[in-house]
Design an enzyme around this catalytic site. Structure first.
Site, PDB file in Angstrom:
ATOM      1  N   THR A  25     -24.475 -24.133  -1.398  1.00 21.88           N
ATOM      2  CA  THR A  25     -24.488 -23.616  -0.035  1.00 21.88           C
ATOM      3  C   THR A  25     -24.395 -22.095  -0.055  1.00 21.88           C
ATOM      4  O   THR A  25     -23.496 -21.528  -0.669  1.00 21.88           O
ATOM      5  CB  THR A  25     -23.330 -24.217   0.769  1.00 21.88           C
ATOM      6  OG1 THR A  25     -23.564 -25.624   0.904  1.00 21.88           O
ATOM      7  CG2 THR A  25     -23.211 -23.583   2.140  1.00 21.88           C
ATOM      8  N   HIS A 176     -26.278 -36.971  -0.314  1.00 17.99           N
ATOM      9  CA  HIS A 176     -24.969 -36.364  -0.562  1.00 17.99           C
ATOM     10  C   HIS A 176     -23.879 -37.302  -0.043  1.00 17.99           C
ATOM     11  O   HIS A 176     -23.630 -37.383   1.158  1.00 17.99           O
ATOM     12  CB  HIS A 176     -24.914 -35.023   0.165  1.00 17.99           C
ATOM     13  CG  HIS A 176     -23.810 -34.111  -0.294  1.00 17.99           C
ATOM     14  ND1 HIS A 176     -22.873 -34.461  -1.229  1.00 17.99           N
ATOM     15  CD2 HIS A 176     -23.486 -32.836   0.087  1.00 17.99           C
ATOM     16  CE1 HIS A 176     -22.036 -33.453  -1.421  1.00 17.99           C
ATOM     17  NE2 HIS A 176     -22.387 -32.459  -0.637  1.00 17.99           N
ATOM     18  N   ASN A 179     -17.887 -34.731  -1.779  1.00 18.70           N
ATOM     19  CA  ASN A 179     -17.274 -33.504  -1.239  1.00 18.70           C
ATOM     20  C   ASN A 179     -16.668 -33.649   0.150  1.00 18.70           C
ATOM     21  O   ASN A 179     -16.585 -32.688   0.908  1.00 18.70           O
ATOM     22  CB  ASN A 179     -18.285 -32.366  -1.253  1.00 18.70           C
ATOM     23  CG  ASN A 179     -18.583 -31.873  -2.658  1.00 18.70           C
ATOM     24  OD1 ASN A 179     -17.979 -32.338  -3.622  1.00 18.70           O
ATOM     25  ND2 ASN A 179     -19.513 -30.949  -2.781  1.00 18.70           N
ATOM     26  N   TYR A 181     -17.708 -35.259   2.848  1.00 20.09           N
ATOM     27  CA  TYR A 181     -18.593 -35.331   4.003  1.00 20.09           C
ATOM     28  C   TYR A 181     -18.756 -36.777   4.490  1.00 20.09           C
ATOM     29  O   TYR A 181     -18.095 -37.690   3.997  1.00 20.09           O
ATOM     30  CB  TYR A 181     -19.926 -34.660   3.688  1.00 20.09           C
ATOM     31  CG  TYR A 181     -19.752 -33.187   3.363  1.00 20.09           C
ATOM     32  CD1 TYR A 181     -19.015 -32.352   4.202  1.00 20.09           C
ATOM     33  CD2 TYR A 181     -20.288 -32.640   2.200  1.00 20.09           C
ATOM     34  CE1 TYR A 181     -18.819 -31.015   3.906  1.00 20.09           C
ATOM     35  CE2 TYR A 181     -20.104 -31.294   1.886  1.00 20.09           C
ATOM     36  CZ  TYR A 181     -19.369 -30.485   2.738  1.00 20.09           C
ATOM     37  OH  TYR A 181     -19.169 -29.163   2.432  1.00 20.09           O
ATOM     38  N   ASN A 233     -12.141 -36.639  -6.344  1.00 25.86           N
ATOM     39  CA  ASN A 233     -12.022 -35.304  -5.753  1.00 25.86           C
ATOM     40  C   ASN A 233     -11.377 -35.425  -4.382  1.00 25.86           C
ATOM     41  O   ASN A 233     -11.742 -36.309  -3.591  1.00 25.86           O
ATOM     42  CB  ASN A 233     -13.399 -34.646  -5.594  1.00 25.86           C
ATOM     43  CG  ASN A 233     -13.755 -33.770  -6.772  1.00 25.86           C
ATOM     44  OD1 ASN A 233     -12.979 -33.612  -7.691  1.00 25.86           O
ATOM     45  ND2 ASN A 233     -14.943 -33.200  -6.741  1.00 25.86           N
TER      46      ASN A 233
END
Length: 367
Positions: A25, A176, A179, A181, A233
């Site tokens: 990003t 994705h 992370n 989201y 994570n």
């Protein structure tokens, strides 16, 4: 660095080396999510014949936006902006995938139509601060839980985004699901407390991911579709009561789909550019889950040339992603091959801005 420069067949494409530029990003689109010609320069600088680039996380809808000036792929202007980038990258001979995402609760009402709340599997507020559309930081809001019909619409939005990515000229796409989201919010039970078809059991919580894969593989063949996961994570205030069981199921199911690749992020706790190890996680998720996934495996998470080479030698993965090193070194594969020292990352210029810290890092020939 013999292994890093061994050719590899990745799904439908032949790679000349195993050094991957992962999604990074940079927040340099305009306020409407449209990229400028500067982005075409940025990516083409980092393109190599037969190398793999996975373009930055790109929202499938306005609802999916969570950061200022990040690109979208849901309208014609955004498609046209990306087309200039894919043309420049393909001219250099690179294989170019686009990462598609929806941030879910990691958003803010300032990004949403008529200022409504962000959405999520369940109405659970994350800790920490959100970006607003004016680049300010404010506490996250409590999201609204999605209705089932809205979940179906998000699946359709992913399908349409895949169609738009194909129109823009990408070779493939990455879904994705990492992370913190939206898709990871569905997968993990700290953030998914639904009691319908999309909650409760592991099979139900992962249902949306597999519905999205069914949808996008109607657009791209499965060997042109990758999936990114970040087991263990906790970025985005994520957690699951049994992550090994959860991700063992998901990865085993992904293994049956003949995807282009699985992209695993090693377990690091990250917040912006601050990073530390998650000490409750296994030392390597690639080592843990490799036996479950016989297909192509990409790993990322703080690798350098030596540790990346060793990971390939040890059979942990087939390809290695180098994030920050690619930001600062447009000719990273050549530098690694020749053993040349790397440019130092200019951290204040990573997110937002102009050409400084974006397209002005020197190649070896410019030093």
């Amino acid at each position: 660095m013999e292994k890093l420069f061994t050719p590899f067949k990745l799904g439908a494409y032949q790679l000349s080396h195993r050094i991957v530029m992962p999604p990074l990003t940079r927040m340099r689109a305009n306020v409407d999510g449209v990229l400028s010609p500067l982005t075409a320069t940025y990516y083409s600088q980092r393109a190599t014949e037969g190398g793999l680039i996975i373009a930055e996380a790109t929202q499938i809808s306005q609802q999916g936006q969570g950061y200022p000036q990040v690109p979208g792929i849901y309208n014609n202007d955004q498609i046209a902006g990306w087309k200039t980038v894919t043309d420049a990258v393909k001219e250099k001979g690179s294989i170019f995938f686009l990462q598609l995402y929806h941030v879910g609760r990691i958003s803010h009402s300032s990004f949403q139509k008529e200022g409504v709340l962000p959405v999520a599997p369940s109405a659970i507020k994350p800790t920490g601060n959100a970006f607003t559309s004016s680049w300010k930081r404010e506490p996250y809001e409590r999201p609204r839980a999605l209705e089932i019909a809205e979940i179906h619409q998000i699946v359709n939005d992913f399908r349409k985004a895949a169609e738009n990515a194909k129109q823009a000229g990408f070779h493939g796409i990455e879904i994705h699901a990492a992370n913190g989201y939206l898709l990871q919010q569905f997968l993990e039970d700290k953030t998914n407390q639904r009691d319908d078809l999309y909650g409760g059991t592991i099979e139900n919580r992962s249902r949306i991911l597999f519905e999205i894969l069914d949808a996008v593989t109607e657009v791209f063949p499965s060997n042109c579709v990758g999936v990114r996961l970040s087991p263990f994570n906790d970025i985005g205030d994520m957690a699951d009561s049994n992550p090994e069981k959860l991700y063992s199921y998901i990865i085993s199911q992904l293994a049956e789909r003949e995807l282009s690749y699985l992209h695993l992020i090693e377990p690091q706790v990250r917040s912006g550019l601050v990073e530390e190890m998650n000490h409750e996680a296994p030392a390597s998720v690639a080592t843990l889950f490799r036996p479950l996934f016989p297909g192509a495996l990409i790993i990322s998470g703080g690798f350098d040339a030596e540790t990346g080479e060793q990971a390939l030698e040890d059979g942990k993965a087939d390809l290695v992603a180098f994030g920050r090193a690619f930001i600062a070194n447009p000719d990273l594969p050549k530098r690694i091959e020749l053993g040349v020292s790397l440019n130092v990352l200019d951290k204040p210029t990573v997110y937002g801005g102009d050409e400084r810290g974006y397209t002005d890092y020197p190649s070896m020939e410019q030093l």
